[in-house]
Design an enzyme around this catalytic site. Structure first.
Site, PDB file in Angstrom:
ATOM      1  N   HIS A 258       9.892   1.726  29.723  1.00 10.09           N
ATOM      2  CA  HIS A 258      10.381   1.008  30.012  1.00 10.09           C
ATOM      3  C   HIS A 258      10.332   1.495  31.757  1.00 10.09           C
ATOM      4  CE1 HIS A 258      13.392  -1.365  32.505  1.00 10.09           C
ATOM      5  NE2 HIS A 258      14.049  -1.702  31.203  1.00 10.09           N
TER       6      HIS A 258
ATOM      7  N   HIS B  89      11.078   4.451  25.773  1.00 10.69           N
ATOM      8  CA  HIS B  89      12.481   2.580  25.357  1.00 10.69           C
ATOM      9  C   HIS B  89      11.852   2.029  23.849  1.00 10.69           C
ATOM     10  CE1 HIS B  89      14.911   0.300  26.898  1.00 10.69           C
ATOM     11  NE2 HIS B  89      14.319  -1.424  26.925  1.00 10.69           N
TER      12      HIS B  89
ATOM     13  N   GLU C 179      13.926 -11.974  33.703  1.00 11.88           N
ATOM     14  CA  GLU C 179      13.505 -10.357  33.508  1.00 11.88           C
ATOM     15  C   GLU C 179      11.770 -10.680  33.647  1.00 11.88           C
ATOM     16  OE1 GLU C 179      15.493  -8.208  30.137  1.00 11.88           O
ATOM     17  OE2 GLU C 179      17.556  -9.051  30.702  1.00 11.88           O
TER      18      GLU C 179
ATOM     19  N   GLY D 154      20.816  -5.852  29.451  1.00 12.19           N
ATOM     20  CA  GLY D 154      19.261  -6.980  30.178  1.00 12.19           C
ATOM     21  C   GLY D 154      20.153  -7.883  29.802  1.00 12.19           C
TER      22      GLY D 154
ATOM     23  N   ASN E  43      21.075   2.180  19.371  1.00 13.73           N
ATOM     24  CA  ASN E  43      20.454   1.867  20.612  1.00 13.73           C
ATOM     25  C   ASN E  43      20.651   0.125  21.235  1.00 13.73           C
ATOM     26  OD1 ASN E  43      19.078   3.310  20.790  1.00 13.73           O
ATOM     27  ND2 ASN E  43      16.896   2.121  20.597  1.00 13.73           N
TER      28      ASN E  43
ATOM     29  N   ARG F 261       6.158  -5.713  24.205  1.00 11.60           N
ATOM     30  CA  ARG F 261       7.199  -6.598  24.039  1.00 11.60           C
ATOM     31  C   ARG F 261       7.581  -7.329  25.292  1.00 11.60           C
ATOM     32  NH1 ARG F 261      13.286  -5.543  24.032  1.00 11.60           N
ATOM     33  NH2 ARG F 261      12.505  -3.247  24.526  1.00 11.60           N
TER      34      ARG F 261
ATOM     35  N   ALA G 137      21.881  -1.384  24.897  1.00 12.86           N
ATOM     36  CA  ALA G 137      21.035  -2.348  25.782  1.00 12.86           C
ATOM     37  C   ALA G 137      21.977  -3.361  27.167  1.00 12.86           C
ATOM     38  CB  ALA G 137      21.583  -3.721  24.118  1.00 12.86           C
TER      39      ALA G 137
ATOM     40  N   GLY H 265      23.326  -0.918  13.316  1.00 13.51           N
ATOM     41  CA  GLY H 265      23.069  -2.092  14.952  1.00 13.51           C
ATOM     42  C   GLY H 265      23.216  -3.481  14.923  1.00 13.51           C
TER      43      GLY H 265
ATOM     44  N   ARG I 202       5.921  -5.359  31.218  1.00 11.97           N
ATOM     45  CA  ARG I 202       6.446  -4.077  31.315  1.00 11.97           C
ATOM     46  C   ARG I 202       5.377  -2.882  31.539  1.00 11.97           C
ATOM     47  NH1 ARG I 202      11.606  -3.697  27.693  1.00 11.97           N
ATOM     48  NH2 ARG I 202      12.823  -5.216  29.000  1.00 11.97           N
TER      49      ARG I 202
END
Ligand code: FAD
Ligand code: SIN
Length: 535
Positions: A243, A352, A115, A48, A42, A387, A46, A11, A291
């Site tokens: 999420h 998430h 966001e 956003g 992962n 986060r 992604a 990743g 979040r």
């Protein structure tokens, strides 16, 4: 096999590190291992984007630092936050140089998205498929470097330490050292050892421990489980980020398609079953609160109304702009009969991101010598108890770079490889092919169910106690199966997930307060004692 530079994971963290080491040591081979194929990560999913201070007129490092600290709810390490925020833009420039493309406006400036929890627009993105673009660029860069070799379908079972030569290792043993890994070649079913001078662990997250997750199936927490088994330090595992807006599709459990928070950043509104825009009742930042707050609010609305989802309303948004920024989401919705111009999108929270993980220092060194970790499997201190959106791709690149700096500085004198013949081969004596696959599939179902029901967004002591008792039983059963069966990726993943479940529950029990993503109705207040839970 033997290498100086071993990388577990392909990743953003693993590949960023691999590129840097390969460029700095062109005469040496860098070996990258992945358990399926190189782009199944992962990272690829992604949506956003990646946060970074880009617009110096409106934004500043101080604002990004403040937003990260506020989201982290008191538990971030401020010096780490400063490192990531200040070094982040250089790492973004680097991946742009390697070929990653982010959306630009007509005037040539980057389009910066927003966001939850961000006070400014600072998110670079590639439509709603940012991770796919970054993974593409990284793999392209890797392909241009002759000294990087990627081994696909190569499942890492365990890191090799003194334990494998018969020493008794405990958490308190000084100088536990990583000498490489045992791997299962999933095509030939052969177990081999790879001896490594340095090992960089970038094995990603653990969303698959829950019934519904935005993560792909590879996210089974193998890295954290391996380090815990090797008696390395793991911390803050209770902070699992749900999420708020995964697409809700009736009857579909497992992988849930994400509706990026950037949709709310562009103006979408959450509504309950009555059509009420409920977020104003929970937080003055409404739909763009951090979040943890939004996910808890949705959870509450669903419980009060007895529904399985709420709705994301995009009907008032400019359709052309929506299709331009979110083509993937638009298409997904169309494919299941949702016209975003006319219909609201049914959404529900899903597991998430893991904010905790393998404890690392400011150069990504773990508590085990010769072993570095970065990306989602690591706990650097950036995220604290929650986060901030789009900080994770950034963190992965910053700490991949820092691990590289440390290795470059110390290689080879500070590392002490062992002669390969010293390390024993894998011992498979007394094992047989598992006759009943159902033992694995049923235990996996049980694990996911208990984690979702008892260790979800809202927790309490009784639920945690129940989860703990059931996990003990699952642990006992899987260890028996592991001792007597020929190993397979499914068996090893289940064993790792049960370990991760145990770590989440134990950490949640030790945290006798509610903070960030960990909300326990028996301890609804924050404790004045700020502490990391280290296992
Ligand atoms: P990954 O990208 O997950 O890679 C893990 C690698 O480890 C894989 O190659 C895998 O094969 C390998 N591996 C694992 N176990 C083993 C084993 N036992 N043996 C061998 N190999 C193994 N973050 C943001 O900052 N912005 C976003 O917009 C964003 N959107 C997201 C959307 C979704 C749907 C998801 C799921 C996550 C999102 N995140 C986002 C989080 C972010 O994508 C991840 O945290 C990040 O990509 C993790 O990168 P990584 O390099 O640590 O691990
Ligand atoms: C999203 O696009 O909403 C996910 C961003 C993130 O997880 O940081």
């Amino acid at each position: 096999m033997q290498t100086d530079f071993l990388v577990i994971g392909s990743g953003i963290a693993g590949l960023t590190y691999a590129v840097k080491v390969a460029e700095a040591f062109p005469d040496r081979e860098v070996l990258v291992l992945t358990k399926t194929v190189s782009d199944e990560t992962n990272t690829k999913y992604a949506q956003g984007g990646i946060a970074g201070v880009w617009d110096d007129e409106k934004d500043s490092f101080d604002k990004h630092i403040e937003d990260t600290l506020v989201a982290g709810d008191g538990l971030c390490k401020p010096e780490i936050v400063e490192i990531v925020v200040k070094e982040g833009p250089d790492r973004i420039r680097e991946i742009i140089e390697w070929g990653a493309e982010f959306d630009k406006a007509e005037d040539g400036d980057y389009r910066l998205g927003k966001e939850g929890g961000h006070s400014e627009n600072r998110i670079l993105h590639h439509k709603d498929v940012t991770g796919k673009e970054m993974e593409r660029a990284l793999l392209q860069k890797v392909a241009s470097l002759k000294n990087i070799r990627i081994l696909n379908h190569c499942f890492v079972l365990d890191i090799i330490t003194q334990h494998h030569f018969g020493y008794l290792i405990m958490k308190t043993t000084p100088d536990i050292t990583c000498y490489g890994v045992y791997i299962l070649d999933t095509a030939t079913k052969r177990v081999d050892k790879i001896i490594a001078t340095t090992t960089f662990l970038a094995a990603g997250g653990n969303g698959s421990v829950y019934r519904t997750t935005t993560n792909p199936a590879i996210a089974t927490g193998d890295g954290v489980a391996m380090v815990y088994r090797a008696k390395g330090r793991v911390e803050n595992m209770e902070f699992i980020q749900f999420h708020p807006t995964a697409l809700y599709e009736s009857g579909i459990k497992g992988h849930a398609f994400l509706i990026t928070e950037a949709v709310r950043g562009d103006g979408a509104i959450l509504r309950n079953a009555e059509g009420e825009a409920f977020m104003a009742r929970y937080d003055e930042r409404k739909d763009l609160a951090p979040r943890d707050i939004v996910a808890r609010a949705i959870d509450n609305e669903m419980k009060v109304a007895g529904t399985e989802n709420v709705y994301l309303d995009c009907r008032h948004m400019d359709l052309e702009k929506f299709r331009e920024h979110f083509p993937n989401i638009y298409e997904k919705c169309q494919s299941i009969g949702i016209d975003v111009a006319k219909d609201m999108i049914p959404v529900a929270p899903a597991a998430h991101y893991s904010c905790g993980g393998i404890q690392t220092d400011d150069f990504a060194q773990t508590s085990i010598r010769n072993l570095y970790a970065a990306g989602e499997c690591a706990s650097t201190g950036l995220h604290g108890a929650n986060r901030l959106a789009s900080n994770s791709l950034l963190e992965a690149m910053v700490f991949a770079h820092r691990a590289f700096l440390d290795v470059k500085d110390k290689f080879p004198d500070d590392f002490s490889p062992l002669p390969p013949e010293t390390i024993p081969d894998w011992n498979a004596k007394g094992t047989n092919n598992p006759r009943e696959m159902i033992l694995i599939t049923q235990s996996l179902k049980e694990l996911r169910l208990l984690m979702s029901d008892y260790v979800g967004i809202v927790r309490n002591n009784v639920r945690l106690q129940r989860a703990s008792r059931r996990l003990d039983l699952l642990h006992e059963e899987i260890e028996e199966l592991y001792r007597t069966s020929t190993i397979s990726p499914q068996l090893c993943e289940l064993r790792n997930m049960i370990t991760v479940g145990y770590l989440i529950v134990k950490s949640a029990q030790f945290r006798r307060e509610s903070r960030g993503l960990h909300f326990n109705t028996d301890f609804p207040e924050k404790s004045p004692l700020l502490q990391d839970i280290v296992l």
